[in-house]
Design a protein around this motif. Sequence first.
Motif, PDB file in Angstrom:
ATOM      1  N   UNK A 349       0.856  -1.196   0.000  1.00 32.51           N
ATOM      2  CA  UNK A 349       0.000   0.000   0.000  1.00 32.51           C
ATOM      3  C   UNK A 349       0.886   1.238   0.000  1.00 32.51           C
ATOM      4  N   UNK A 350       0.383   2.304  -0.623  1.00 33.32           N
ATOM      5  CA  UNK A 350       1.126   3.561  -0.645  1.00 33.32           C
ATOM      6  C   UNK A 350       0.221   4.759  -0.797  1.00 33.32           C
ATOM      7  N   UNK A 356       4.353   2.597   1.160  1.00 31.38           N
ATOM      8  CA  UNK A 356       4.541   2.562   2.610  1.00 31.38           C
ATOM      9  C   UNK A 356       4.706   1.127   3.100  1.00 31.38           C
ATOM     10  N   UNK A 357       3.856   0.262   2.632  1.00 30.24           N
ATOM     11  CA  UNK A 357       3.950  -1.167   2.967  1.00 30.24           C
ATOM     12  C   UNK A 357       4.246  -1.929   1.684  1.00 30.24           C
ATOM     13  N   UNK A 358       5.141  -2.906   1.789  1.00 28.35           N
ATOM     14  CA  UNK A 358       5.512  -3.667   0.589  1.00 28.35           C
ATOM     15  C   UNK A 358       5.656  -5.150   0.936  1.00 28.35           C
ATOM     16  N   UNK A 359       4.741  -5.959   0.403  1.00 26.30           N
ATOM     17  CA  UNK A 359       4.819  -7.404   0.583  1.00 26.30           C
ATOM     18  C   UNK A 359       4.741  -7.864   2.024  1.00 26.30           C
ATOM     19  N   UNK A 386      -5.922  -0.199   7.412  1.00 30.23           N
ATOM     20  CA  UNK A 386      -6.247  -1.307   6.517  1.00 30.23           C
ATOM     21  C   UNK A 386      -7.047  -2.386   7.231  1.00 30.23           C
ATOM     22  N   UNK A 387      -6.742  -2.625   8.509  1.00 25.54           N
ATOM     23  CA  UNK A 387      -7.419  -3.684   9.265  1.00 25.54           C
ATOM     24  C   UNK A 387      -8.892  -3.382   9.499  1.00 25.54           C
ATOM     25  N   UNK A 394      -3.381  -2.204  -2.064  1.00 25.27           N
ATOM     26  CA  UNK A 394      -3.193  -2.089  -3.505  1.00 25.27           C
ATOM     27  C   UNK A 394      -2.832  -3.443  -4.101  1.00 25.27           C
ATOM     28  N   UNK A 395      -2.127  -4.248  -3.311  1.00 26.73           N
ATOM     29  CA  UNK A 395      -1.797  -5.617  -3.697  1.00 26.73           C
ATOM     30  C   UNK A 395      -1.970  -6.506  -2.467  1.00 26.73           C
TER      31      UNK A 395
END
Length: 550
Positions: A349-350, A356-359, A386-387, A394-395
């Motif tokens: 997510x970004x 900002x968050x990746x994988x 997100x929770x 986004x992914x």
Amino acid sequence: MTSTRTLLAGYKRAARFLTPYRWRLLWILLTGVAATSFGLAQPYISKLLIDEALLRRDFHALLKVSLMMVGAAVGSFTLNILSSYQYVRVSALVLFDMRVALYQHLQSLSPRFWAKAQLGDVVSRINNDISEVQRISADSLLSVLSNVVFLLGSAAIMASLNVRLFLLSLIVLPFSIWTLRFYQRRLAVRVKLVRERGADIGSFLLETLLGYRVVVTANAETREVARFRARNQSFLDALLSMQLVAFLSGAVPGTLLTLCTAALFLYGGRLVIEGQLTTGSLVALMAYHARLLSPVQNLMSLYTNLVSGGVSLARVWELFDTRAEIVELPGALPWKAASGGVECDDVSFGYNGHRVLHGLSFRVEPGTICAIVGPSGVGKSTLADLLVRFYDPEQGAIRLDGRDLRDLRLEDVRRQVMLLDQAPYLFHATVRENIAYVRPEATDEEIAAAARAAAIHQRIQALPDGYATVVAERGQTFSAGERQRIALARALLADPKVLVLDEPTSALDEENERAIAETLCAVLAGRTAIVITHRASLARIAHQVVTLDA
């Protein structure tokens, strides 16, 4: 520039709010037409008074005409009162429905919208702009119909009395209408500017009054007063410019129409002298012409109001047109028998292209505590959003009990997953109402039990009115730690399967941090909890720790 087509499109969109009231509106409009018809008859009755009664010295005709005049006056008055009152009532209900719909839409927007929006501007649109639309709509639709009916009726009666005088009265109308449109095109821009300057003042007041401690401690009072004065001056300049154009848009065409009256007096008087027109007919014609000016001028000024209302309506539609990022899928699944298992599966997510968050991947077993740790700016609070599905990944996917959040009903997600913000918000209401906000039907015993679990019951009991004590704005009645505990009591009263705590001790000293940690140890037992923190004391109470790196 706001075009006529754009304004009409805005009003056309508002028609959907009229649909529930269409039959009541139809009855009101028919009543208004009947009231206008009574008023339309009065000048013609004056013709009968002169030609049939006074000039013929017929007392019986005089009595008959007088009764007709009384009947027309009473009928017009009664029906006007009835239709106007009901119309204002219905228009207020329609605009109330619009305000409620806008409020509901605003609640569906994500934090991304609120991060960009000026709160003062949003409040101005939902309050001032809709109030302006209500004020104009209360004057416009019924007035437009009444004036059009009166205008067409007057024209038909004038033509039947003397076609040449009627045509003479029409000569100036094209020039008046051209002048009207000339000024109206300039008015829309100035109305919009006034709305924007007013919203600027509201935003400035909210920002500086909420931040008054910074203003005072920085000795910036004089500077802020100067900035406030400048914004007020900008509003005044815009208002005066709008008023000048609005005055000219009505005064210039009205003056042209008034000049036509002198020509009618001259030509009509000549026809009476030559015996081609009766005195009563001239009096009736002049009465209709005098009244003919009124509906034309009213329609002109109504156009001015409609432009003003159209600008306000356009500002309201801008909010309606802001797309909600999070929507419930058709056929979303219920989540009733929840156990509280949480899984992040390759989540990315970004914001605005900045990742900002990746994988991110981890799993939290039901009934356990997971601490999310890491330095500032690595996405810990983003994960909390997100929770509870303020955003969607986004992914990847976030799953609750093995099911993707996006496949579940939003109502169920937000009932079973409760977020406790790092700066919890308390309403300007009683302590009881603040705790019971998630469950207004909760009993006093349930509320007190939640407060005891959050270790805030004794502090509340010590207040002058206990749970009936009204909390000051922004929770200033309590310290930061006490606000956290009241918010925790509120969350516990909801009894969610998953509790997400975002930096619950960030604003606390060491002693209060330790006390909150002890409280959490007791109340989170057997409940799935995700504690977002950078404090080691909270991480120690967790069954697992997930570390986010920059």
